[in-house]
Design a protein around this motif. Structure first.
Motif, PDB file in Angstrom:
ATOM      1  N   HIS A 170      26.398  41.723  -2.313  1.00  0.00           N
ATOM      2  CA  HIS A 170      25.963  40.923  -1.159  1.00  0.00           C
ATOM      3  C   HIS A 170      27.138  40.610  -0.240  1.00  0.00           C
ATOM      4  O   HIS A 170      28.279  40.593  -0.700  1.00  0.00           O
ATOM      5  CB  HIS A 170      25.364  39.597  -1.660  1.00  0.00           C
ATOM      6  CG  HIS A 170      24.439  39.757  -2.824  1.00  0.00           C
ATOM      7  ND1 HIS A 170      24.796  39.410  -4.115  1.00  0.00           N
ATOM      8  CD2 HIS A 170      23.189  40.288  -2.886  1.00  0.00           C
ATOM      9  CE1 HIS A 170      23.782  39.692  -4.931  1.00  0.00           C
ATOM     10  NE2 HIS A 170      22.804  40.231  -4.218  1.00  0.00           N
ATOM     11  N   ASP A 173      30.499  38.502  -1.421  1.00  0.00           N
ATOM     12  CA  ASP A 173      30.889  38.699  -2.829  1.00  0.00           C
ATOM     13  C   ASP A 173      32.335  39.173  -2.940  1.00  0.00           C
ATOM     14  O   ASP A 173      33.132  38.655  -3.734  1.00  0.00           O
ATOM     15  CB  ASP A 173      30.021  39.772  -3.491  1.00  0.00           C
ATOM     16  CG  ASP A 173      28.639  39.255  -3.881  1.00  0.00           C
ATOM     17  OD1 ASP A 173      28.471  38.027  -3.923  1.00  0.00           O
ATOM     18  OD2 ASP A 173      27.754  40.092  -4.133  1.00  0.00           O
ATOM     19  N   HIS A 259      32.137  44.072  -9.164  1.00  0.00           N
ATOM     20  CA  HIS A 259      31.715  42.971 -10.021  1.00  0.00           C
ATOM     21  C   HIS A 259      31.946  43.325 -11.494  1.00  0.00           C
ATOM     22  O   HIS A 259      31.948  44.500 -11.859  1.00  0.00           O
ATOM     23  CB  HIS A 259      30.204  42.729  -9.880  1.00  0.00           C
ATOM     24  CG  HIS A 259      29.753  42.307  -8.525  1.00  0.00           C
ATOM     25  ND1 HIS A 259      29.919  41.035  -8.051  1.00  0.00           N
ATOM     26  CD2 HIS A 259      29.136  42.994  -7.523  1.00  0.00           C
ATOM     27  CE1 HIS A 259      29.410  40.950  -6.824  1.00  0.00           C
ATOM     28  NE2 HIS A 259      28.937  42.122  -6.473  1.00  0.00           N
ATOM     29  N   HIS A 268      24.572  41.866  -9.464  1.00  0.00           N
ATOM     30  CA  HIS A 268      25.995  42.116  -9.727  1.00  0.00           C
ATOM     31  C   HIS A 268      26.161  43.056 -10.924  1.00  0.00           C
ATOM     32  O   HIS A 268      26.972  43.969 -10.899  1.00  0.00           O
ATOM     33  CB  HIS A 268      26.732  40.796 -10.016  1.00  0.00           C
ATOM     34  CG  HIS A 268      26.773  39.870  -8.836  1.00  0.00           C
ATOM     35  ND1 HIS A 268      27.355  38.624  -8.892  1.00  0.00           N
ATOM     36  CD2 HIS A 268      26.318  40.009  -7.566  1.00  0.00           C
ATOM     37  CE1 HIS A 268      27.251  38.035  -7.706  1.00  0.00           C
ATOM     38  NE2 HIS A 268      26.616  38.850  -6.886  1.00  0.00           N
TER      39      HIS A 268
HETATM   40 ZN   LIG Z   1      26.434  38.367  -4.852  1.00  0.00          ZN
END
Ligand SMILES: [Zn+2]
Length: 371
Positions: A170, A173, A259, A268
């Motif tokens: 997103h 992030d 992530h 994620h």
């Molecule tokens: Zn996120």
């Protein structure tokens, strides 16, 4: 980034050809007559020099020794009929890229298939076209040249020197997890590309979030690619893998950051898994810490941040101001104290942590500065 076709390459735009003006093109084709006709088409669209070769050896040696002392080829075209099977195509493209860095290759194929497209992608070809379609070839070459002329791409995606691709599910992030590292490396001469896989529709108006994401990338000195996967239900299936593979092919990174698997957010975790697959040939892959990371997140690398790196990180996060009011993890005090906390592991004032997943570089070798 425009949406691309199912085989991982851009659909053809038959209109664009002004970009061929003055271009130097190396053309590999199995057949002299066909080569002459394609060369004529390329010249009629403005190419200043088209050099035709018919073998792997001639192709590679033309790449190594440019015919004029001006500059190397702007783009090369390769007919898969010369190289043979998929593995040979990938090997040839790898060899070309090593010998002639920065000169993209458009692959031309008699009957493009998904398998052939994957082989071309693995060799980081810029595009693949059907051999019998000169208009499609002109459009592909034009697109490659236009992309090279885009200063953001030249700076961010394909800059000489080490390159890093930072993948996030997103908008914001990547800034939260690795904003300081991005700023630090960008100012150390690295080319940094941020790949954000969704527009973050669950967190507000997508247009506004897109603008914010671009501003944030600018603050950090990074190039941004934004894709449009569904916020909240990103999967780790082949479509997500292919989306990330396209960015990997475009950027050709030395390092990928993403992530961690130890994260409570389903998007994620999916992005983590898809990125592992898409980055299997990248030398190093490490995971940054998202606010939703669990206590199982186990960093083993700590990148020192200067005060300026931390300030840039905070400004980049601040650029996402549609989120600031509603997200507890965007509080400046928390961001600052988190960086301060991780600093204890690198004996510096501030740091960002990374969980190194794989590192294929020879022990002790790091291009310029390790991430
Ligand atoms: Zn996120």
């Amino acid at each position: 980034m425009p949406d691309r076709g199912g085989e991982g390459f851009t659909p053809h735009d038959h209109a664009a050809s002004a970009a061929l003006s003055g271009a130097r093109i190396l053309l590999g084709d199995r057949d002299e007559g066909t080569a002459a006709r394609i060369a004529e088409t390329l010249r009629s669209h403005g190419a200043s020099h088209v050099h035709c070769v018919g073998s792997v050896a001639d192709f590679l040696s033309a790449g190594a020794v440019p015919p004029a002392p001006v500059r190397l080829w702007d783009v090369a075209v390769w007919d898969t009929g010369i190289s043979g099977d998929d593995a040979s195509l990938t090997a040839l493209l790898d060899q070309w890229r090593t010998g002639v860095p920065g000169a993209p290759v458009v692959v031309s194929d008699e009957a493009p298939s998904t398998r052939r497209a994957m082989a071309a992608l693995r060799g980081r070809a810029a595009d693949m076209v059907e051999r019998g379609d000169p208009d499609g070839l002109v459009a592909a070459v034009a697109r490659v040249l236009e992309n090279r002329a885009d200063p953001l791409r030249v700076e961010g995606a394909r800059q000489a020197g080490p390159r890093m691709l930072v993948v996030g599910a997103h908008p914001d992030d990547v800034e939260i997890g690795a904003g300081g590292i991005i700023h630090r490396r960008a100012h150390g001469g690295w080319g940094i590309t941020i790949l954000t896989l969704s527009g973050g529709a669950n967190g507000g108006d997508p247009d506004r979030r897109r603008e914010e994401a671009h501003r944030a990338a600018e603050v950090l000195g990074a190039h941004l690619i934004m894709e449009n996967l569904p916020d909240g239900s990103i999967s780790d299936d082949s479509a997500t893998v292919r989306t990330i593979e396209r960015a990997v092919a475009e950027v050709d990174p030395d390092v990928v950051l993403v992530h961690s698997e130890s994260d409570t957010h389903q998007d994620h975790r999916a992005v983590h898994r898809a990125t592992l697959v898409a980055s299997r040939q990248v030398a190093r892959l490490a995971c940054y810490q998202s606010p939703s990371a669990t206590v199982a997140y186990q960093p083993n690398r700590f990148v020192e941040l200067s005060e300026a790196d931390l300030e840039a990180k905070l400004s980049a996060i601040g650029a996402h101001n549609s989120q600031a009011a509603s997200r507890w993890y965007l509080e400046e005090e928390l961001l600052r104290s988190t960086a301060r906390y991780w600093g204890r592991f690198s004996r510096t004032r501030y740091a960002e942590p990374l969980e190194l997943v794989h590192d294929n570089t020879p022990l002790g070798y790091y291009p310029a500065d390790h991430a």
